[in-house]
Design a protein around this motif. Structure first.
Motif, short mmCIF file in Angstrom:
data_model
loop_
_atom_site.label_atom_id
_atom_site.label_comp_id
_atom_site.label_asym_id
_atom_site.label_seq_id
_atom_site.Cartn_x
_atom_site.Cartn_y
_atom_site.Cartn_z
N LEU A 118 0.83 -1.20 0.00
CA LEU A 118 0.00 0.00 0.00
C LEU A 118 0.87 1.26 0.00
O LEU A 118 0.56 2.23 -0.70
N TYR A 119 1.93 1.25 0.78
CA TYR A 119 2.82 2.40 0.80
C TYR A 119 3.44 2.63 -0.58
O TYR A 119 3.60 3.78 -1.01
N ARG A 120 3.81 1.54 -1.25
CA ARG A 120 4.39 1.69 -2.60
C ARG A 120 3.37 2.27 -3.57
O ARG A 120 3.72 3.09 -4.43
N GLN A 121 2.11 1.85 -3.44
CA GLN A 121 1.08 2.34 -4.33
C GLN A 121 0.73 3.81 -4.06
O GLN A 121 0.47 4.57 -4.99
N ILE A 122 0.73 4.19 -2.81
CA ILE A 122 0.30 5.54 -2.44
C ILE A 122 1.45 6.55 -2.52
O ILE A 122 1.31 7.64 -3.10
N PHE A 123 2.60 6.18 -1.95
CA PHE A 123 3.71 7.14 -1.84
C PHE A 123 4.83 6.87 -2.85
O PHE A 123 5.73 7.69 -2.98
N GLY A 124 4.76 5.74 -3.54
CA GLY A 124 5.79 5.40 -4.50
C GLY A 124 6.92 4.61 -3.86
O GLY A 124 7.08 4.60 -2.63
N PRO A 125 7.73 3.95 -4.69
CA PRO A 125 8.81 3.11 -4.15
C PRO A 125 10.05 3.89 -3.71
O PRO A 125 10.93 3.35 -3.06
N ILE A 126 10.13 5.17 -4.08
CA ILE A 126 11.31 5.98 -3.76
C ILE A 126 11.20 6.53 -2.33
O ILE A 126 10.12 6.96 -1.90
N ASP A 127 12.32 6.52 -1.63
CA ASP A 127 12.33 7.06 -0.27
C ASP A 127 11.99 8.56 -0.29
O ASP A 127 12.34 9.27 -1.23
#
Length: 300
Positions: A118-127
């Motif tokens: 979910l974090y990857r989908q919402i905020f993207g995979p980049i730190d």
């Protein structure tokens, strides 16, 4: 090792200690007091970090003149959101898995994978990272060749404040009395009129909220990504078990010791060798003290 280098390494250990202590205090409540193995604790920390990041974005866009206080608001938002998420999680899943530690571990591990995606989908995979407020920029000149970043000093005091607040909540408040009563004897606490289900929900949510504060602290020390929580959850379990699973003071002292050892060992060894050395020392200590290093005065 020169004196200046020693001080800087010790301060680096304190920086690691702040995150480990905040994470471990929450996990000690969830795991030590309730017996719940929450493998999603790291993802709850990252949820708090992302809430702080969103708070910074909102302040930058809508309240740029108030950027000086965004981090304080972010810490509060992180605690509230993760506390509420913990209440919901306890209501829909955890309460059905009490006294089933392996089932709880598997269920929360699956939840951690879901949250990461979910974090990857919402905020993207980049730190992502947050700006440091103006009054925390720069460093304190503690001596010749010794500069201590103000942001890390602030996080240290925040950790001490949170630890003191947790202590007063658990040992000086009516809610804390209820939590300790349910922990020591659930049947008698229920017979005395305590709503044990409600106490369970608040206790679990408190542990989650502390993980959220740890996430806020992490944003001042490093960038935040979807999988960053997994880098800390194993170390946090080690801290709790090493200090004594039912001892909050032991957890706090254990976080300090492991943070300092990690910093010092990394100076002379590689990062992986430092972790391996610490784990070996923990295993040796637990062989002679299976209940943890600081568990002598814990009531059972």
């Amino acid at each position: 090792m020169s004196f200046e280098t020693f001080v800087m390494q010790a301060f680096g250990g304190l920086s690691l200690f702040t995150v480990l202590a905040l994470m471990a205090l929450g996990l000690a409540i969830v795991f030590g007091l309730m017996g719940v193995i929450n493998m999603a604790h790291g993802e709850l920390m990252i949820l708090g970090a992302y809430m702080t990041y969103l708070t910074a974005e909102v302040f930058q866009q809508y309240f740029p003149a108030l950027m000086g206080i965004y981090f304080l608001v972010g810490v509060l938002v992180a605690f509230i959101v993760t506390f509420a998420f913990g209440m919901l999680l306890e209501l829909v899943m955890i309460r059905y898995l009490y006294m089933r530690p392996l089932d709880t571990m598997l269920a929360t591990w699956g939840l951690s994978l879901i949250l990461q995606q979910l974090y990857r989908q919402i905020f993207g995979p980049i730190d992502v990272s947050v700006p440091i407020v103006s009054w925390l920029q720069g460093a304190w000149q503690a001596g010749e060749g010794i500069e201590l970043p103000l942001s890390r000093i602030f996080i240290l005091f925040l950790t001490l404040f949170v630890a003191a607040s947790v202590y007063f909540f658990l040992f000086r408040s009516r809610w804390g009395l209820r939590i300790r009563a349910v922990t020591q004897n659930r049947a008698m606490a229920g017979a005395a009129g305590i709503n044990t289900a409600r106490v369970d929900a608040v206790t679990f949510a408190l542990g989650c909220g502390l993980a959220g504060i740890a996430g806020s602290a992490l944003t001042m020390l490093a960038s935040t990504g979807p999988g960053a929580g997994q880098q800390y959850v194993v170390d946090t379990f080690i801290v709790v078990v090493f200090g004594g699973v039912e001892s909050l003071l032991g957890t706090f002292l254990s976080a300090f010791m492991i943070g300092q050892m990690q910093s010092m060992f990394e100076y002379v060894l590689s990062g992986s060798m430092a972790k391996a050395t610490i784990l070996t020392l923990v295993i040796v200590v637990l062989y002679f003290r299976p209940n943890g290093l600081f568990s002598l005065k814990v009531r059972r």
